[in-house]
Design an enzyme around this catalytic site. Sequence first.
Site, PDB file in Angstrom:
ATOM      1  N   GLU A   1       0.368  10.895   4.980  1.00 41.71           N
ATOM      2  CA  GLU A   1       0.119   9.453   4.844  1.00 41.71           C
ATOM      3  C   GLU A   1       1.417   8.707   4.500  1.00 41.71           C
ATOM      4  O   GLU A   1       1.710   7.648   5.056  1.00 41.71           O
ATOM      5  CB  GLU A   1      -0.931   9.227   3.759  1.00 41.71           C
ATOM      6  CG  GLU A   1      -1.549   7.845   3.828  1.00 41.71           C
ATOM      7  CD  GLU A   1      -2.907   7.807   3.155  1.00 41.71           C
ATOM      8  OE1 GLU A   1      -3.795   8.566   3.580  1.00 41.71           O
ATOM      9  OE2 GLU A   1      -3.068   7.054   2.193  1.00 41.71           O
TER      10      GLU A   1
ATOM     11  N   ASP B   1       0.827  -1.210   0.000  1.00 41.54           N
ATOM     12  CA  ASP B   1       0.000   0.000   0.000  1.00 41.54           C
ATOM     13  C   ASP B   1       0.862   1.260   0.000  1.00 41.54           C
ATOM     14  O   ASP B   1       0.466   2.284  -0.550  1.00 41.54           O
ATOM     15  CB  ASP B   1      -0.980  -0.005   1.185  1.00 41.54           C
ATOM     16  CG  ASP B   1      -2.280   0.706   0.821  1.00 41.54           C
ATOM     17  OD1 ASP B   1      -2.737   0.553  -0.321  1.00 41.54           O
ATOM     18  OD2 ASP B   1      -2.825   1.432   1.663  1.00 41.54           O
TER      19      ASP B   1
ATOM     20  N   GLU C   1      -9.755  -3.507  -5.843  1.00 40.10           N
ATOM     21  CA  GLU C   1      -9.601  -3.470  -4.376  1.00 40.10           C
ATOM     22  C   GLU C   1      -9.620  -4.892  -3.812  1.00 40.10           C
ATOM     23  O   GLU C   1      -8.828  -5.221  -2.929  1.00 40.10           O
ATOM     24  CB  GLU C   1     -10.709  -2.619  -3.734  1.00 40.10           C
ATOM     25  CG  GLU C   1     -10.549  -1.116  -3.954  1.00 40.10           C
ATOM     26  CD  GLU C   1      -9.402  -0.488  -3.154  1.00 40.10           C
ATOM     27  OE1 GLU C   1      -8.902  -1.102  -2.199  1.00 40.10           O
ATOM     28  OE2 GLU C   1      -9.000   0.630  -3.511  1.00 40.10           O
TER      29      GLU C   1
ATOM     30  N   GLU D   1     -11.407   5.877  -2.361  1.00 37.24           N
ATOM     31  CA  GLU D   1     -11.355   6.352  -0.972  1.00 37.24           C
ATOM     32  C   GLU D   1     -12.463   5.713  -0.130  1.00 37.24           C
ATOM     33  O   GLU D   1     -12.244   5.335   1.027  1.00 37.24           O
ATOM     34  CB  GLU D   1     -11.481   7.886  -0.919  1.00 37.24           C
ATOM     35  CG  GLU D   1     -10.393   8.650  -1.652  1.00 37.24           C
ATOM     36  CD  GLU D   1      -9.010   8.551  -1.003  1.00 37.24           C
ATOM     37  OE1 GLU D   1      -8.602   7.451  -0.613  1.00 37.24           O
ATOM     38  OE2 GLU D   1      -8.345   9.599  -0.913  1.00 37.24           O
TER      39      GLU D   1
HETATM   40  C1  LIG Z   1      -5.421  -0.040  -2.436  1.00 37.55           C
HETATM   41  C2  LIG Z   1      -5.834   1.226  -1.774  1.00 37.55           C
HETATM   42  N1  LIG Z   1      -7.096   1.717  -1.984  1.00 37.55           N
HETATM   43  C3  LIG Z   1      -7.440   2.898  -1.365  1.00 37.55           C
HETATM   44  C4  LIG Z   1      -6.590   3.585  -0.554  1.00 37.55           C
HETATM   45  C5  LIG Z   1      -7.042   4.828   0.123  1.00 37.55           C
HETATM   46  N2  LIG Z   1      -6.404   5.960  -0.399  1.00 37.55           N
HETATM   47  C6  LIG Z   1      -5.328   3.031  -0.370  1.00 37.55           C
HETATM   48  N3  LIG Z   1      -4.439   3.609   0.438  1.00 37.55           N
HETATM   49  N4  LIG Z   1      -4.951   1.830  -0.968  1.00 37.55           N
END
Ligand SMILES: Cc1ncc(CN)c(N)n1
Length: 229
Positions: free
Chosen positions: A96, A55, A218, A148
Amino acid sequence: MEERMKAEEKKIGIVEAWLRKHRLQFTGAIRHPFVLSIRDGSIDMASFKTWLAQDYLFVRAFVPFVASVLIKAWKESDDGSDMEVILKGMASLEDEISWFKREASKWDVPLSDVAPQQANINYCRFLEKLMGPETQYTEVITAFWAIEAVYQESFAHLLEEGSKAPPELKETCERWGNEGFGQYCQSLLKIATRRLQKASDHQIKRSELALLTVLELEVEFWNMSRVNA
Ligand SMILES: Cc1ncc(CN)c(N)n1
């Protein structure tokens, strides 16, 4: 069937109608076994570390994507306040990225030599497609909201009553599950809804497809974290 769908879209809003129509896909993305394993406390920390490193790479690729949404808002939006919402989201990505670095060092995850896995590569490829000039603002803002919203809905569930999420993962859950992030997602949804109300049938179709693609990507992203545990 198509007519009934259109009438429903008018009554409850187009995105809400899509979420009802694609309930299974949406639930699959926000209640994935990886997320549920955090909620019931059975999470394998190797899976968590895989997710964390992947991520981190995703968020780095997400920054230029959000920048491209900002540019499209500037060029194509009929409402100047869109830019402020997107700019705020973009600015929070700096924090972040720092959080990912801190969290990775806490868990001894070396970020310097992590390679993106296939699901991550596929997701980033999709982002790049959305960044292209041929993809219009309505479609990208819909995809942006969906990306999001999946994290917000997933992590907010881990803060709700009955969650046995390990205390050391509380900060992770709060990052996307907090109320402020929820309100930010609502603002993105409002923009997407406003744009969709004025969009052509072709743009509406493309935006629905973008939502479905996000949901699939996702699920693949969560899957990747579990498979490599
Ligand atoms: C895979 C993924 N999807 C969504 C987000 C949220 N910005 C994230 N950090 N990573």
